[in-house]
Design a protein around this motif. Structure first.
Motif, PDB file in Angstrom:
ATOM      1  N   ASN A  72       5.145  -0.956   6.647  1.00 41.46           N
ATOM      2  CA  ASN A  72       5.494   0.327   6.050  1.00 41.46           C
ATOM      3  C   ASN A  72       4.502   0.698   4.961  1.00 41.46           C
ATOM      4  O   ASN A  72       3.886  -0.171   4.351  1.00 41.46           O
ATOM      5  N   ALA A  73       4.405   2.009   4.703  1.00 38.59           N
ATOM      6  CA  ALA A  73       3.600   2.523   3.596  1.00 38.59           C
ATOM      7  C   ALA A  73       4.413   3.602   2.897  1.00 38.59           C
ATOM      8  O   ALA A  73       5.014   4.449   3.559  1.00 38.59           O
ATOM      9  N   ARG A  74       4.451   3.558   1.598  1.00 36.94           N
ATOM     10  CA  ARG A  74       5.173   4.592   0.840  1.00 36.94           C
ATOM     11  C   ARG A  74       4.407   5.914   0.973  1.00 36.94           C
ATOM     12  O   ARG A  74       3.224   5.977   0.615  1.00 36.94           O
ATOM     13  N   SER A  75       5.084   6.943   1.444  1.00 35.53           N
ATOM     14  CA  SER A  75       4.420   8.232   1.645  1.00 35.53           C
ATOM     15  C   SER A  75       3.882   8.797   0.336  1.00 35.53           C
ATOM     16  O   SER A  75       2.859   9.481   0.329  1.00 35.53           O
ATOM     17  N   GLU A  76       4.552   8.499  -0.766  1.00 37.96           N
ATOM     18  CA  GLU A  76       4.147   9.041  -2.063  1.00 37.96           C
ATOM     19  C   GLU A  76       2.824   8.476  -2.557  1.00 37.96           C
ATOM     20  O   GLU A  76       2.128   9.122  -3.350  1.00 37.96           O
ATOM     21  N   THR A  77       2.463   7.277  -2.114  1.00 42.59           N
ATOM     22  CA  THR A  77       1.260   6.620  -2.649  1.00 42.59           C
ATOM     23  C   THR A  77       0.248   6.194  -1.581  1.00 42.59           C
ATOM     24  O   THR A  77      -0.796   5.650  -1.925  1.00 42.59           O
ATOM     25  N   ALA A  78       0.527   6.445  -0.313  1.00 42.77           N
ATOM     26  CA  ALA A  78      -0.352   5.954   0.764  1.00 42.77           C
ATOM     27  C   ALA A  78      -1.787   6.462   0.628  1.00 42.77           C
ATOM     28  O   ALA A  78      -2.731   5.720   0.912  1.00 42.77           O
ATOM     29  N   LEU A  79      -1.971   7.703   0.190  1.00 39.91           N
ATOM     30  CA  LEU A  79      -3.326   8.242   0.047  1.00 39.91           C
ATOM     31  C   LEU A  79      -4.106   7.590  -1.100  1.00 39.91           C
ATOM     32  O   LEU A  79      -5.324   7.703  -1.163  1.00 39.91           O
ATOM     33  N   GLN A  80      -3.414   6.905  -1.985  1.00 36.63           N
ATOM     34  CA  GLN A  80      -4.066   6.257  -3.116  1.00 36.63           C
ATOM     35  C   GLN A  80      -4.377   4.784  -2.844  1.00 36.63           C
ATOM     36  O   GLN A  80      -5.095   4.159  -3.611  1.00 36.63           O
ATOM     37  N   LYS A  81      -3.843   4.227  -1.764  1.00 38.44           N
ATOM     38  CA  LYS A  81      -4.017   2.805  -1.462  1.00 38.44           C
ATOM     39  C   LYS A  81      -5.177   2.615  -0.474  1.00 38.44           C
ATOM     40  O   LYS A  81      -5.196   3.228   0.593  1.00 38.44           O
TER      41      LYS A  81
END
Length: 190
Positions: A72-81
């Protein structure tokens, strides 16, 4: 979101998706264990939508730095990871399902819940990548804060893209996540 979802192949749409993915699997030189129905676990190979009407077999879970599957990836922070950023920008996907499972603590006992939408498949937002040494692409499912009364079971849930926003999501529109409220039902699973 927990690490399990399910596919009920009785749904015509899911059966068609499975048939399309099976055709692609036959082209591989080695047998690929494609799972088309029942309970889906991390590392299972399942059909995943990558374009307008294209379904390809993918393995659930990116390989993490410690070699464990990241599912899983948190949608709120995926673009920052770093692990998810490029896949989020360039390789979005949808994971078809009939529903998913979540566990709620009831004292010392955990109660398993089945969460679904009556009568039609749901589509989890995801992103994918090609990992070195693997013939298959791998995917993760995006999660968000729980909604629709589901927070009493678990504080997170998969991002579910409504049919009306499928092409928006696949085309790179992050707004598709914000409109991802779908009315879901839940009941204790047998």
């Amino acid at each position: 979101m927990c690490g399990r979802y399910y596919i009920a192949i009785e749904e015509d749409e899911l059966r068609d998706i499975g048939e399309e993915a099976e055709k692609i699997v036959r082209a591989f030189s080695e047998p690929i264990p494609l799972k088309l129905q029942g309970e889906i676990f991390p590392t299972n190979v399942v059909p995943v939508r990558t374009g307008a009407d294209r379904y390809v077999p993918m393995k659930w879970g990116f390989t993490g730095f410690d070699k464990k599957a990241i599912i899983n990836a948190r949608s709120e922070t995926a673009l920052q990871k770093p692990m998810f950023k490029r896949a989020m920008l360039e390789r979005r996907c949808l994971v078809p399902a009939s529903g998913y499972y979540e566990w709620k603590r009831g004292g010392e006992k955990k109660i398993r819940y089945q969460i679904y939408k009556t009568g039609e498949p749901i589509y989890f937002a995801g992103c994918y990548r090609q990992e070195k040494g693997s013939p298959l692409r791998t995917f993760v499912i995006l999660t968000r804060a729980a909604a629709n009364g589901l927070e009493e079971i678990h504080d997170r849930m998969p991002v579910i893209i409504p049919r009306s926003h499928i092409m928006d999501w696949l085309g790179g529109d992050m707004g598709a996540i914000e409109s991802a409220d779908v009315n879901l039902e839940f009941k204790p699973a047998v």
